[in-house]
Design a protein around this motif. Structure first.
Motif: not given
Lengths: 64, 321
Positions: B156-176
């Protein structure tokens, strides 16, 4: 109307390739003084990159 | 009563002569506090938090309209050749990113609540702030409030898709997550709004579509008129940089690791940012925002410092700040 808009957004990467990437490539080349290969004009070269890239993105769902 | 009755069964005795299974007189919560203590702490917490609500909000209005006006002026100045493009690019990135902060205050009606004198200003700030990132206020508000209602809920949390295991992956996911075929970011929001089916959701979808078409229209027109580089550096690239920065600092960093962190005091972390409090957009103390969304963003750190002793008793890890 809703269906037309959905189609428009579905094909948006392709349109983006033609509408933005192609002129961006052409103008960047001109700005940096890089000539297009095979005697092509910069915009023709830009279209050659932008249009297929956008089309593949529509199919794959990803730019890279 | 038979011998099998548990009430007659003698308790096991330890070496100390005490019952082996010691039970508290009152049931304890996960942080080891009984409900009377929890209630007293909550009262104390609310009394302290009350002092941090409100305050001068006019700087948000000045920043919003001032930055938007400057950003708009970049376009004619670029076309007429009167603009320092590298400087304008840097400023556009700052405006695109910072715009979310002012809009965020408007999402929580912190500038003017319904029926109040400055309600119109609240709505105007919200509407203008997120234009550079092509994110209409109507959609931003609905999605952000859903995030608060269902924080860290994987479904239900619309922002849950931003979750990533670490900071580097989190930056990548912002683009992905922004890729056309990926169910993340604004695509995820569109799907949720479609499923909501309310008039407000329908309006948000319509405004999103219109703003995106205007964005594309401006980019295409400028590009084919010979100003593709200007369009890229004033809007297209700042939007992407801003969205990634916002997703990282406002969504991933304060909520990581998300999974199972749905309790009132677990929804966000207290963390130390390498870029400092201001450049991380005051997200180091984002937990305060989730506890009291009415506290303006710039006052969350002061509120945190005042609430820290209570938060520690609640089991919050306050070691970072």
């Amino acid at each position: 109307m809703q269906s037309a808009v959905k189609q428009l957004f579905h094909w948006m990467p392709f349109l983006f390739g033609i509408g933005f990437i192609a002129p961006l490539v052409a103008q960047t080349m001109q700005s940096w003084g890089i000539a297009a290969p095979f005697g092509m004009s910069p915009i023709a070269f830009g279209l050659l990159i932008g249009a297929p890239w956008g089309f593949v993105t529509v199919l794959r769902g990803r730019w890279l | 009563m038979s011998e099998a009755d548990p009430l007659l069964k003698p308790a096991p005795v330890t070496d100390l002569g005490l019952a082996g299974e010691i039970r508290p007189a009152l049931p304890l919560g996960p942080e080891g506090l009984d409900r009377h203590t929890r209630r007293d702490l909550l009262k104390e917490e609310m009394a302290i938090a009350e002092g941090f609500h409100g305050g001068a909000m006019w700087p948000y209005a000045v920043a919003t309209f001032g930055c938007f006006a400057v950003w708009l002026s970049f376009f004619p100045l670029a076309i007429t050749g009167h603009l320092n493009l590298p400087l304008a690019f840097v400023l556009s990135c700052i405006f695109a990113t910072g715009g979310y902060v002012t809009s965020h205050e408007a999402m929580h009606s912190n500038i003017g609540r319904p029926g109040e004198k400055y309600r119109w200003l609240n709505e105007a700030i919200g509407a203008v702030s997120t234009i550079p990132i092509v994110f209409p206020f109507s959609m931003a508000r609905i999605m952000h409030l859903e995030h608060h209602y269902h924080c860290n809920d994987p479904l239900k949390d619309p922002d849950y898709t931003d979750e990533a295991p670490n900071a580097l992956m989190a930056w990548y996911k912002t683009w992905y997550n922004r890729q056309p075929g990926v169910d993340g970011s604004i695509h995820h929001y569109k799907r949720i709004l479609g499923e909501m089916g309310t008039p407000e959701a329908a309006r948000a979808l319509k405004e999103t579509m219109l703003l995106q078409l205007v964005f594309m229209g401006v980019l295409f027109t400028m590009a084919w008129s010979g100003f593709a580089i200007e369009a890229a550096l004033l809007w297209w690239l700042p939007r992407h940089i801003g969205l990634s920065y916002i997703r990282f600092y406002l969504s991933w960093a304060p909520h990581h690791p998300r999974e199972g962190q749905t309790g009132r005091y677990e929804q966000a972390n207290i963390f130390k940012s390498r870029l400092g409090h201001v450049l991380s957009m005051c997200m180091e103390t984002h937990l305060i925002h989730h506890l009291y969304p009415g506290i303006p963003n710039h006052r969350t750190k002061a509120a945190y410092l005042a609430l820290k002793p209570i938060l520690e008793k609640r089991g919050v890890d306050c070691s970072a700040i």
